[in-house]
Write a protein that holds these residues in place. Sequence first.
Motif, PDB file in Angstrom:
ATOM      1  N   HIS A  13      11.554 -71.909  20.594  1.00  0.00           N
ATOM      2  CA  HIS A  13      10.700 -71.167  21.521  1.00  0.00           C
ATOM      3  C   HIS A  13       9.278 -70.979  20.997  1.00  0.00           C
ATOM      4  CE1 HIS A  13      14.545 -70.277  23.449  1.00  0.00           C
ATOM      5  NE2 HIS A  13      13.838 -69.912  24.505  1.00  0.00           N
ATOM      6  N   ALA A  14       8.989 -71.487  19.802  1.00  0.00           N
ATOM      7  CA  ALA A  14       7.675 -71.281  19.195  1.00  0.00           C
ATOM      8  C   ALA A  14       6.619 -72.187  19.820  1.00  0.00           C
ATOM      9  CB  ALA A  14       7.744 -71.536  17.693  1.00  0.00           C
ATOM     10  N   ASN A  47       4.005 -56.536  19.728  1.00  0.00           N
ATOM     11  CA  ASN A  47       4.910 -56.764  18.616  1.00  0.00           C
ATOM     12  C   ASN A  47       6.380 -56.757  19.012  1.00  0.00           C
ATOM     13  OD1 ASN A  47       5.487 -57.120  15.803  1.00  0.00           O
ATOM     14  ND2 ASN A  47       5.927 -54.926  15.638  1.00  0.00           N
ATOM     15  N   MET A  48       6.726 -56.137  20.134  1.00  0.00           N
ATOM     16  CA  MET A  48       8.113 -56.160  20.585  1.00  0.00           C
ATOM     17  C   MET A  48       8.392 -57.352  21.496  1.00  0.00           C
ATOM     18  SD  MET A  48       9.184 -52.168  21.207  1.00  0.00           S
ATOM     19  CE  MET A  48      10.932 -52.607  21.302  1.00  0.00           C
ATOM     20  N   LEU A  49       7.418 -57.747  22.267  1.00  0.00           N
ATOM     21  CA  LEU A  49       7.628 -58.835  23.215  1.00  0.00           C
ATOM     22  C   LEU A  49       7.495 -60.211  22.574  1.00  0.00           C
ATOM     23  CD1 LEU A  49       5.736 -57.510  26.372  1.00  0.00           C
ATOM     24  CD2 LEU A  49       8.178 -57.341  25.831  1.00  0.00           C
ATOM     25  N   ALA A  50       6.757 -60.315  21.485  1.00  0.00           N
ATOM     26  CA  ALA A  50       6.507 -61.621  20.873  1.00  0.00           C
ATOM     27  C   ALA A  50       6.631 -61.561  19.357  1.00  0.00           C
ATOM     28  CB  ALA A  50       5.123 -62.146  21.263  1.00  0.00           C
ATOM     29  N   ALA A  51       7.214 -62.597  18.791  1.00  0.00           N
ATOM     30  CA  ALA A  51       7.278 -62.775  17.343  1.00  0.00           C
ATOM     31  C   ALA A  51       6.155 -63.698  16.911  1.00  0.00           C
ATOM     32  CB  ALA A  51       8.635 -63.368  16.953  1.00  0.00           C
ATOM     33  N   HIS A  52       5.801 -63.643  15.636  1.00  0.00           N
ATOM     34  CA  HIS A  52       4.744 -64.494  15.100  1.00  0.00           C
ATOM     35  C   HIS A  52       5.134 -64.978  13.711  1.00  0.00           C
ATOM     36  CE1 HIS A  52       3.921 -60.657  13.151  1.00  0.00           C
ATOM     37  NE2 HIS A  52       3.286 -61.349  12.217  1.00  0.00           N
ATOM     38  N   GLY A  53       4.481 -66.030  13.247  1.00  0.00           N
ATOM     39  CA  GLY A  53       4.748 -66.565  11.919  1.00  0.00           C
ATOM     40  C   GLY A  53       3.485 -67.190  11.346  1.00  0.00           C
ATOM     41  N   ALA A  57       6.349 -66.610  19.717  1.00  0.00           N
ATOM     42  CA  ALA A  57       7.488 -66.878  20.582  1.00  0.00           C
ATOM     43  C   ALA A  57       7.842 -65.617  21.351  1.00  0.00           C
ATOM     44  CB  ALA A  57       8.691 -67.356  19.762  1.00  0.00           C
ATOM     45  N   ASP A  58       8.344 -65.785  22.554  1.00  0.00           N
ATOM     46  CA  ASP A  58       8.692 -64.680  23.444  1.00  0.00           C
ATOM     47  C   ASP A  58      10.073 -64.141  23.082  1.00  0.00           C
ATOM     48  OD1 ASP A  58       9.523 -63.099  25.683  1.00  0.00           O
ATOM     49  OD2 ASP A  58       8.054 -64.131  26.941  1.00  0.00           O
ATOM     50  N   ARG A 107       8.636 -67.709   8.635  1.00  0.00           N
ATOM     51  CA  ARG A 107       9.418 -67.709   9.871  1.00  0.00           C
ATOM     52  C   ARG A 107       8.920 -66.639  10.844  1.00  0.00           C
ATOM     53  NH1 ARG A 107      13.025 -68.829   5.727  1.00  0.00           N
ATOM     54  NH2 ARG A 107      13.901 -70.919   5.899  1.00  0.00           N
ATOM     55  N   LEU A 108       9.115 -66.920  12.120  1.00  0.00           N
ATOM     56  CA  LEU A 108       8.639 -65.999  13.140  1.00  0.00           C
ATOM     57  C   LEU A 108       9.396 -64.676  13.068  1.00  0.00           C
ATOM     58  CD1 LEU A 108       7.855 -68.950  14.258  1.00  0.00           C
ATOM     59  CD2 LEU A 108       7.605 -67.758  16.432  1.00  0.00           C
ATOM     60  N   HIS A 109       8.661 -63.590  13.262  1.00  0.00           N
ATOM     61  CA  HIS A 109       9.232 -62.258  13.127  1.00  0.00           C
ATOM     62  C   HIS A 109       8.364 -61.251  13.863  1.00  0.00           C
ATOM     63  CE1 HIS A 109       6.125 -62.669  10.083  1.00  0.00           C
ATOM     64  NE2 HIS A 109       5.980 -61.345  10.108  1.00  0.00           N
ATOM     65  N   SER A 110       8.873 -60.060  14.048  1.00  0.00           N
ATOM     66  CA  SER A 110       8.106 -58.928  14.563  1.00  0.00           C
ATOM     67  C   SER A 110       7.899 -57.941  13.418  1.00  0.00           C
ATOM     68  CB  SER A 110       8.840 -58.252  15.723  1.00  0.00           C
ATOM     69  OG  SER A 110       8.890 -59.103  16.857  1.00  0.00           O
ATOM     70  N   GLU A 111       6.668 -57.462  13.265  1.00  0.00           N
ATOM     71  CA  GLU A 111       6.358 -56.569  12.149  1.00  0.00           C
ATOM     72  C   GLU A 111       7.218 -55.306  12.188  1.00  0.00           C
ATOM     73  OE1 GLU A 111       4.394 -57.000   9.529  1.00  0.00           O
ATOM     74  OE2 GLU A 111       3.747 -58.986  10.230  1.00  0.00           O
TER      75      GLU A 111
END
Length: 341
Positions: free
Chosen positions: A293-294, A309-315, A149-150, A117-121
């Motif tokens: 939003h992905a 890393n704060m503006l966008a999540a990743h997965g 995702a933003d 799942r999308l997340h920020s480190e």
Amino acid sequence: MPIAKFAGLESRTPRGAADPELVRRTTYNEEQLPLVLESESDVDLPAWIAAHREELRADLHRHGALLFRSAQRPDFDAVVQAFSGELVEYQGGAAIRSRVGQNTYTASEYPEELDIRLHSEFCYSNDWPMLLFFQCDIEPQDRGQTPIADNRKILAAIPEHIREQFAERGLTYTRGYGYNRTWQRSYETESREEVEAVCAREGRTVEWIGDDRLRTSERRAAVAEHPVTGEKVWFNYAHGFHISRMDSGIRDALSTSPEDTDEQLWPNNVYWGDGSEIDAETITVVNDIVEQHAVQFDWREGDVLVVDNMLAAHGRRPFSGPRRILLKIAESYLATQGVQA
């Protein structure tokens, strides 16, 4: 819900000095994420990045992520050095990954059939890297995209009553270590004392269970403010940590004992800041909005993705066959605040 891919790419003339070798492109997806910079001919990408560093960092703050796609595979270390250079180590994180060089890691070693799942480190920690650098080392042939995702748009899309709850109550994350995900691997040490020192420094409680297992707990905010742009962002991983989202594959990958029956050592869970339970329906609403939003793209060998890393999540999407994505993380958030990490 199907995830949007790049429907097409639109060439644009670079702002600033003329650079015929590097063509700026942008996606047609509604999220405008990431900004793509693609070279149609040979170019010294690290040198170009160094020469345009301030402009590119402004682009990163505007879009949340940049994708560099070069005719020749660029030197990953040189690209990172040109853009930032202030690397930090991955220590005490929730993911399963391995160090493959100095401050270079595999992006993820979860089983390939799982969707991450999308997340920020390190959004569950007191400090986190501001920048993530990914390079495609082995190009996947079957899926294996890194969706992004933003976080600004996610925050705005969360229903107001849920958004206010998260902002006001905060979150408490718990993690168990001891079978597949060991504390020795996560903290890169064999010393309990070193683990305790790191956790104390980061405001994380430590509970040793049995001979060689560990449970940690930490209370964190769910919404944060970007130190450069001043924008509020959705910055938590409740939809990934919550027990209702712990499918069997993730549970097996992170399990702390072969039977995994000890509730104290459940791999991950999250509560409201005061320790009370979060209902599964709330988590489902959040998870669905994040997925809506992905956006994603298909990796090519040598691609470098830079993520704020704060503006966008990743997965990570499931895949089959060869795939290897490398990761470097840079620029401590606390350092941007003048705080010694």
